[in-house]
Design a protein around this motif. Sequence first.
Motif, mmCIF file in Angstrom:
data_model
loop_
_atom_site.group_PDB
_atom_site.id
_atom_site.type_symbol
_atom_site.label_atom_id
_atom_site.label_comp_id
_atom_site.label_asym_id
_atom_site.label_seq_id
_atom_site.Cartn_x
_atom_site.Cartn_y
_atom_site.Cartn_z
ATOM 1 N N ASP A 61 0.783 -1.266 0.076
ATOM 2 C CA ASP A 61 0.059 0.041 -0.034
ATOM 3 C C ASP A 61 0.997 1.105 0.082
ATOM 4 O OD1 ASP A 61 -2.309 -1.608 -0.115
ATOM 5 O OD2 ASP A 61 -2.794 -1.066 2.265
ATOM 6 N N ALA A 62 1.933 1.221 0.669
ATOM 7 C CA ALA A 62 3.091 2.391 0.603
ATOM 8 C C ALA A 62 3.557 2.578 -0.711
ATOM 9 C CB ALA A 62 3.868 2.204 1.804
ATOM 10 N N VAL A 63 3.888 1.675 -1.244
ATOM 11 C CA VAL A 63 4.628 1.846 -2.594
ATOM 12 C C VAL A 63 3.434 2.336 -3.736
ATOM 13 C CG1 VAL A 63 5.360 0.648 -4.759
ATOM 14 C CG2 VAL A 63 6.273 -0.259 -2.432
ATOM 15 N N ALA A 64 2.304 1.840 -3.454
ATOM 16 C CA ALA A 64 1.086 2.221 -4.266
ATOM 17 C C ALA A 64 0.657 3.566 -4.200
ATOM 18 C CB ALA A 64 0.041 1.244 -4.056
ATOM 19 N N ALA A 65 1.165 4.349 -2.975
ATOM 20 C CA ALA A 65 0.861 5.774 -2.794
ATOM 21 C C ALA A 65 1.810 6.621 -3.485
ATOM 22 C CB ALA A 65 0.795 5.923 -1.235
ATOM 23 N N ILE A 66 1.583 6.654 -4.658
ATOM 24 C CA ILE A 66 2.417 7.430 -5.511
ATOM 25 C C ILE A 66 2.526 8.982 -5.471
ATOM 26 C CG2 ILE A 66 2.705 7.845 -8.141
ATOM 27 C CD1 ILE A 66 3.485 5.219 -7.113
ATOM 28 N N GLU A 67 1.354 9.468 -5.053
ATOM 29 C CA GLU A 67 1.268 10.883 -4.849
ATOM 30 C C GLU A 67 2.033 11.094 -3.554
ATOM 31 O OE1 GLU A 67 -1.837 8.404 -2.587
ATOM 32 O OE2 GLU A 67 -1.453 8.592 -4.636
ATOM 33 N N ASP A 68 2.481 10.499 -2.777
ATOM 34 C CA ASP A 68 3.311 10.574 -1.834
ATOM 35 C C ASP A 68 4.854 10.640 -1.860
ATOM 36 O OD1 ASP A 68 1.402 11.008 -0.092
ATOM 37 O OD2 ASP A 68 1.354 9.312 1.065
ATOM 38 N N LEU A 69 5.225 10.244 -3.140
ATOM 39 C CA LEU A 69 6.505 10.140 -3.635
ATOM 40 C C LEU A 69 7.190 11.217 -3.377
ATOM 41 C CD1 LEU A 69 7.058 8.170 -6.949
ATOM 42 C CD2 LEU A 69 8.275 7.805 -4.823
ATOM 43 N N PRO A 70 6.848 12.624 -3.455
ATOM 44 C CA PRO A 70 7.671 13.964 -3.173
ATOM 45 C C PRO A 70 8.054 13.962 -1.710
ATOM 46 C CG PRO A 70 6.075 14.160 -4.936
ATOM 47 C CD PRO A 70 5.805 12.983 -4.533
ATOM 48 N N GLN A 71 7.140 13.192 -0.802
ATOM 49 C CA GLN A 71 7.264 13.209 0.716
ATOM 50 C C GLN A 71 8.271 12.323 1.178
ATOM 51 O OE1 GLN A 71 3.534 12.672 2.500
ATOM 52 N NE2 GLN A 71 2.222 14.100 0.955
ATOM 53 N N ARG A 72 8.607 11.347 0.341
ATOM 54 C CA ARG A 72 9.412 10.233 1.083
ATOM 55 C C ARG A 72 10.697 10.172 0.089
ATOM 56 N NH1 ARG A 72 5.297 6.697 -1.338
ATOM 57 N NH2 ARG A 72 6.302 5.205 -2.957
ATOM 58 N N SER A 73 10.832 11.102 -0.945
ATOM 59 C CA SER A 73 12.044 10.973 -1.808
ATOM 60 C C SER A 73 12.161 12.558 -2.062
ATOM 61 C CB SER A 73 11.835 10.277 -3.047
ATOM 62 O OG SER A 73 12.615 10.420 -4.007
ATOM 63 N N SER A 74 13.592 13.108 -1.804
ATOM 64 C CA SER A 74 13.702 14.625 -2.021
ATOM 65 C C SER A 74 14.122 14.581 -3.805
ATOM 66 C CB SER A 74 14.841 14.684 -1.304
ATOM 67 O OG SER A 74 16.096 13.950 -1.636
ATOM 68 N N ALA A 75 14.233 13.508 -4.375
ATOM 69 C CA ALA A 75 14.581 13.603 -5.768
ATOM 70 C C ALA A 75 13.451 14.012 -6.578
ATOM 71 C CB ALA A 75 15.383 12.266 -6.336
ATOM 72 N N HIS A 76 12.189 13.264 -6.158
ATOM 73 C CA HIS A 76 10.937 13.389 -6.709
ATOM 74 C C HIS A 76 10.172 14.761 -6.519
ATOM 75 C CE1 HIS A 76 11.627 9.368 -7.252
ATOM 76 N NE2 HIS A 76 10.522 9.346 -8.207
ATOM 77 N N LYS A 77 9.865 15.470 -7.515
ATOM 78 C CA LYS A 77 9.142 16.894 -7.462
ATOM 79 C C LYS A 77 7.743 16.840 -7.446
ATOM 80 C CE LYS A 77 13.419 18.390 -6.704
ATOM 81 N NZ LYS A 77 13.794 18.181 -5.284
ATOM 82 N N SER A 78 7.538 15.840 -8.426
ATOM 83 C CA SER A 78 5.971 15.494 -8.301
ATOM 84 C C SER A 78 5.723 13.991 -8.933
ATOM 85 C CB SER A 78 5.127 16.557 -9.371
ATOM 86 O OG SER A 78 5.738 16.115 -10.660
ATOM 87 N N ALA A 79 4.708 13.435 -8.772
ATOM 88 C CA ALA A 79 4.440 12.222 -9.192
ATOM 89 C C ALA A 79 2.771 11.959 -9.393
ATOM 90 C CB ALA A 79 5.046 11.136 -8.187
#
Length: 144
Positions: free
Chosen positions: A20-38
Amino acid sequence: MAVSGTTEFDVAATPAQVFDAVAAIEDLPQRSSAHKSATVESRHDDGRPKRVRAKVAAAGFTDEEVTDYTWDEPHSVTWTLAESSVQSTQVATYTLTPTDGGTHVKLDLEIGVKVPMPGFVLKRVLKSALDTGSKSFKAYVEGR
């Protein structure tokens, strides 16, 4: 040039919670500083993300990448690069094994670039991605 690496870690969460955490794509920018949007562009029939578009910044490059997700629950999830202007390769797999205290997670990651980049810089990007995919992801899962 492509580089690959593996890291393993334990999470105090069930395999279902990890998926479920992997599937929470909209949260990628919160858990990965490299991701600016998803954003999820398409989903599998079960609602899990199928195609994801993300803006990322690493090693002085900004990129818009498209990845395709394959889910083999309860064992693994893999994402594979479909489009990118900077990367030539990106294949990552989380393999999950239930434990008494939660889940043991193995992250295999391979990345390659189209643009000229010194090998040591690419290895630094790989190390950062493995750290984000393990330490930051673990903190995210356990904090949900």
